[in-house]
Motif scaffolding. Structure first.
Motif: not given
Ligand SMILES: [Fe+2]
Ligand SMILES: [Fe+2]
Length: 411
Positions: A147, A149, A178, A212, A292, A327, A329
């Motif tokens: 990600d 993001q 993301d 997202h 993801h 996803h 993080h």
């Molecule tokens: Fe994310």
């Protein structure tokens, strides 16, 4: 005439304001007409075709792209081939319409350096170049990012720049979703392209949507749960996915690897059936899947048991080598797995990785610790993956180009 001190000050101030605002207006006009957000995407067959997409803030006449072999560029006898663009108008906010254009260059030759530019009757971009893939299995490297993001331009630009410095000749960059926080917010996509600079004009991006790039399903009726209206206009991705999921689910082949990009947001069972069909026909040496949302989540609040039920039996049956995810993080890498279990040493299994490239981090759960070879990270990472005939070399780097994790898969 004598000029007083105050008058002299006012004169300089006025001149300065004129230069600042006059210049800014000229820049604004320039931005309005020139192609921007130029991005290469791979097709299903990157050895003989190449997609390019760009955007303009005004509709020009005859949007098109030109292409020529770099080796023939300076020859007077050769002229570039012209490809007319497909254009779609996108209404951003009921006041602003922008125009996204795309071309698929076809009938290209494998392993050849091409120069191209995009534009219309009045304005062309600079010439850029890319290299087509080989038709057969041949060693190559690609980069994989989790990600992005948050703080896309301010914090993620240096991740991209460091990644490019580390691997300037990557075949493509793969994004596991993301890329932005709010998929319908054009300003965030602007940040994404600003952070990337000219890199996607020369290295193709392959992307799949995260949650997202969809609306937040808690706040909308089910029928409005659709991929962002900015997704398909910005990218030209393969359309061989299940119906209604085209350009969000797809497969492509690259020098001996079958890549499959899945969409963890909707229609999971339908995708599992499609995946089975794709993999049963696969003739490539390696199989790499990306999605993801993780199959074995390291976040406390999440656990996609539906992925374990529908996708894992297909991954196992067709011996998927590697699954690239985002996803959560944070970072994790499993041991080789089969049937949701660690396989005995030296036996074949699938390795599942979660990574993060942006600046937001979540705490890690211990739920799947028994499956994990490594977990951690409160730092942005990028991954370089080199695929040879018999070995896949995976290296995760931090922003200081230090190795964060590495492993190999042998055939
Ligand atoms: Fe994310
Ligand atoms: Fe996510």
């Amino acid at each position: 005439m004598k000029i007083s001190k105050i008058n002299r000050y006012l004169l300089f101030a006025g001149l300065a304001l004129f230069l600042i605002f006059g210049h800014a207006r000229a820049d604004g006009n320039t931005l309005n007409v020139f192609p921007e957000r130029i991005v290469l995407n791979l097709t299903q067959t990157p050895y003989n075709s190449q997609a390019v997409t760009w955007r303009t803030q005004k509709m020009g006449t005859s949007p098109r792209a030109q292409i020529i072999r770099v080796s023939e560029f300076s020859s007077l006898e050769s002229t570039p081939k012209i490809f007319s663009a497909r254009t779609s108008a996108v209404d951003l906010d009921k006041k602003t319409t922008v125009y996204h254009h795309s071309v698929v260059f076809n009938s290209l030759e494998p392993n050849v350096l091409y120069a191209y530019r995009v534009g219309d009757d009045q304005h062309f971009s600079e010439w850029n170049q890319f290299i087509t893939a080989s038709e057969k299995l041949k060693s190559f490297t690609f980069l994989y990012f989790g990600d992005i993001q948050n703080q896309i331009q301010s914090m993620c630009s240096r991740v991209f720049r460091t990644a490019f410095q580390k691997q300037p000749d990557a075949g493509f960059w793969l994004f596991a979703g993301d890329m932005v926080d709010n998929g319908d917010d054009d300003k965030e996509w602007k940040e994404f392209f600003n952070a990337m600079g000219w890199i996607p004009r020369t290295i193709p991006l392959m992307l799949l949507p995260g949650n997202h790039e969809y609306p937040d399903r808690r706040f909308i009726p089910l029928e409005d749960y659709k991929i962002s209206k900015l997704w398909r206009p910005h990218f030209t991705l393969p359309e061989n996915g299940p119906k209604d999921l085209e350009e969000t689910v797809f497969s492509f082949e690259y020098q001996g690897v079958c890549f499959v990009m899945l969409n963890g947001n909707e229609l999971i069972e339908k995708q599992a059936k499609w995946l089975e069909k794709i993999l049963s026909k696969n003739r490539q040496h390696w199989v790499i899947v990306s999605i993801h949302q993780p199959v074995y989540s390291i976040s406390k609040r999440r656990n996609r048991t539906d992925f374990q039920k529908f996708f894992v039996p297909v991954f196992d049956r067709f011996s998927v080598d590697l699954v690239l995810q985002g996803h959560d993080h944070a970072y994790s890498r499993t041991f080789p797995l089969r049937n949701n279990q660690r396989v005995p040493d030296k036996e074949k299994g699938t390795v599942y990785v979660i990574s993060i490239a942006g600046p937001k981090f979540y705490p890690i759960s211990s739920r799947y610790d028994h499956l994990m070879a490594k977990t951690g990270s409160r730092e942005p990472l990028f991954q370089s993956i080199r695929v040879d005939a018999d070995t896949l070399h995976y290296t995760s780097y931090n922003i200081m180009k230090q190795v964060y994790d590495s492993f190999e898969i042998h055939k």
